[in-house]
Motif scaffolding. Sequence first.
Motif, PDB file in Angstrom:
ATOM      1  N   GLY A 181      -4.602   8.350  11.687  1.00 23.34           N
ATOM      2  CA  GLY A 181      -4.080   7.936  10.393  1.00 23.34           C
ATOM      3  C   GLY A 181      -5.187   7.783   9.371  1.00 23.34           C
ATOM      4  O   GLY A 181      -6.353   7.609   9.725  1.00 23.34           O
ATOM      5  N   GLU A 182      -4.778   7.824   8.112  1.00 28.66           N
ATOM      6  CA  GLU A 182      -5.802   7.786   7.055  1.00 28.66           C
ATOM      7  C   GLU A 182      -6.552   6.456   7.007  1.00 28.66           C
ATOM      8  O   GLU A 182      -7.642   6.373   6.463  1.00 28.66           O
ATOM      9  CB  GLU A 182      -5.180   8.169   5.710  1.00 28.66           C
ATOM     10  CG  GLU A 182      -4.338   7.145   5.025  1.00 28.66           C
ATOM     11  CD  GLU A 182      -5.160   6.317   4.038  1.00 28.66           C
ATOM     12  OE1 GLU A 182      -5.085   5.085   4.173  1.00 28.66           O
ATOM     13  OE2 GLU A 182      -5.848   6.887   3.179  1.00 28.66           O
ATOM     14  N   TRP A 183      -5.988   5.414   7.630  1.00 28.70           N
ATOM     15  CA  TRP A 183      -6.659   4.104   7.588  1.00 28.70           C
ATOM     16  C   TRP A 183      -7.965   4.066   8.372  1.00 28.70           C
ATOM     17  O   TRP A 183      -8.751   3.151   8.245  1.00 28.70           O
ATOM     18  CB  TRP A 183      -5.717   2.996   8.055  1.00 28.70           C
ATOM     19  CG  TRP A 183      -5.218   3.132   9.482  1.00 28.70           C
ATOM     20  CD1 TRP A 183      -4.123   3.826   9.902  1.00 28.70           C
ATOM     21  CD2 TRP A 183      -5.797   2.556  10.661  1.00 28.70           C
ATOM     22  NE1 TRP A 183      -3.976   3.709  11.270  1.00 28.70           N
ATOM     23  CE2 TRP A 183      -4.985   2.944  11.755  1.00 28.70           C
ATOM     24  CE3 TRP A 183      -6.908   1.744  10.902  1.00 28.70           C
ATOM     25  CZ2 TRP A 183      -5.257   2.543  13.069  1.00 28.70           C
ATOM     26  CZ3 TRP A 183      -7.177   1.359  12.211  1.00 28.70           C
ATOM     27  CH2 TRP A 183      -6.373   1.752  13.274  1.00 28.70           C
ATOM     28  N   LEU A 184      -8.212   5.090   9.192  1.00 28.15           N
ATOM     29  CA  LEU A 184      -9.467   5.130   9.952  1.00 28.15           C
ATOM     30  C   LEU A 184     -10.518   5.997   9.271  1.00 28.15           C
ATOM     31  O   LEU A 184     -11.545   6.302   9.852  1.00 28.15           O
ATOM     32  CB  LEU A 184      -9.204   5.643  11.375  1.00 28.15           C
ATOM     33  CG  LEU A 184      -8.764   4.581  12.387  1.00 28.15           C
ATOM     34  CD1 LEU A 184      -8.218   5.233  13.642  1.00 28.15           C
ATOM     35  CD2 LEU A 184      -9.913   3.637  12.738  1.00 28.15           C
ATOM     36  N   ARG A 185     -10.267   6.406   8.024  1.00 22.71           N
ATOM     37  CA  ARG A 185     -11.166   7.381   7.420  1.00 22.71           C
ATOM     38  C   ARG A 185     -12.534   6.819   7.064  1.00 22.71           C
ATOM     39  O   ARG A 185     -13.435   7.573   6.703  1.00 22.71           O
ATOM     40  CB  ARG A 185     -10.517   8.061   6.217  1.00 22.71           C
ATOM     41  CG  ARG A 185     -10.356   7.201   4.990  1.00 22.71           C
ATOM     42  CD  ARG A 185      -9.755   8.027   3.852  1.00 22.71           C
ATOM     43  NE  ARG A 185      -9.987   7.365   2.574  1.00 22.71           N
ATOM     44  CZ  ARG A 185      -9.206   6.423   2.071  1.00 22.71           C
ATOM     45  NH1 ARG A 185      -8.139   6.043   2.731  1.00 22.71           N
ATOM     46  NH2 ARG A 185      -9.494   5.860   0.911  1.00 22.71           N
TER      47      ARG A 185
END
Lengths: 174, 348
Positions: B11-15
């Motif tokens: 997910g983008e939250w781990l970018r």
Amino acid sequence: MTPMLCQFCGKNPATIHFTEIKEEVKRELHICEECANEKGLGSTGPLPPMLFELMQGGRRESTDEDLKCPRCGITFGEFRTKGRFGCPHDYEIFAEPMGPLLEKIHGARSHTGRLPRGRTSVDTAVADHLLRLRRELKDSVRAENYEDAARIRDEIKSLESSMSESAASGTEDA
Amino acid sequence: MDLSDLDHRCGEWLRGEGTSAHVVISSRVRLARNLAGYPFATRAEEDQRGEITLRMREELSGIALGPRQYWVDLAQAEKLETRFLVERHLISRELESGRGPRGVAFGSDEILSVMINEEDHIRIQSIRAGLALEEAWQRAVRADRALEKHMEFAASNQFGYLTACPTNVGTGLRASVMLHLPALVHLKQIEKVFHAASRTGLTVRGFYGEGTMASGDLYQISNQITLGHTEEEILQSLSTMLPRILEYEEMCRAELASRGQLKLEDKVHRALAILRSARTLTSEEAMQYLSSVRLGHVMEILKDVDIRSLNELFVLTQPAHLQKLEGRALDPDERDIRRAAFVRSTLV
Ligand SMILES: [Zn+2]
Ligand SMILES: [Zn+2]
């Protein structure tokens, strides 16, 4: 509002009210004049410490532990063991004994944040009616009373559609 | 449901970007809601929970949760698949281990997910990268309002949103931030953070939430109180506390460097060397070395590490992810071999 009934005889309206706070739990006792005289309690006389214990021994159903939700059937004692309520109505039924618990968890007893659809108040009457019907449906299916079950199902359906209509219109108002 | 699109990325939250990304991995907001007119999920009959699941699946298909969206019927899903969703923080362990009709809907960017029939009928969750509680809140509340248009949530004037557990009643809001605190752990100062947090009504948990061990020096800090404060006040209580924790971690990082830069560099380079060469890696080892490499990256000791890949490895090296990638169940020894190979190929 209907008057509170005496917790001893369950018949006469209670006119004498006692409150006891023990280990952060508030307990209330409401009795009628007749029973008070019978137990030797004048309306101004001191409350014998035994009284609440007497209540527990005599009519257990009137204590907090046995307080029961008519919608989902959970008792306050069951809630205390599981830590989970059975239905939204429990917040009304257990409001009294739950107070100290909420105080302990949140340091507060009432909500100050948002409500659904920006409304300033919530009317729980329809939702409550639905809860009762679902309970009745369950009971009539269990009793194999299928005519009743069908009728209750129809009633649930029409109530539900009126509820989602009001949900939609509430949004437009907000 | 085919989730294989999700195998290779997260997910983008781990970018690894966003405000204070050197310490804050992600920010999360969760809203607990229940349908009026039904018993809570924990007490509802199986057919009632089935009704709710069916209805919510339909309602959720009508609101946009992301570029594309998924629905996973958890009563039908295989064990490996539900574990995979837990590892990704898309569902809770409670929903995984639950029984009967239940499910989850989420957007393909994994910013929004909505769990159905966990302890509450509806749990809306939004996760964003870095320190972004306000953004996470806005996304969650938008989904909340979209659902409100079509259904009535259980609520009362006195108690607000009504939940199965009294610890969630009122706002139903749990806000949390995932923090990487390696220096505080290394200098044995982390207990002080726990105490300070609990004094201000916040709780600290591990990477995978309640009751889990903190691994990889990752901690979630969240509000404990949901009743008697407004949503804004609750978010504010976290936002007020955070800069102090961030400063403390920064101070400890500076302390580590001043005590012995060479020792710190040695630790960080060794960790990277192990991750790049090991032939077997346990989950615990992986988390520990990833934490050191992440510290090395944010302290600019390591210059050629991609932060997103690094963050993603915390999730992609979990057991169900490795097995899903392999397409079959693996025993622990096989997993350690697969984990080492996967990390080697990522950190080239
Ligand atoms: Zn009486
Ligand atoms: Zn109930």
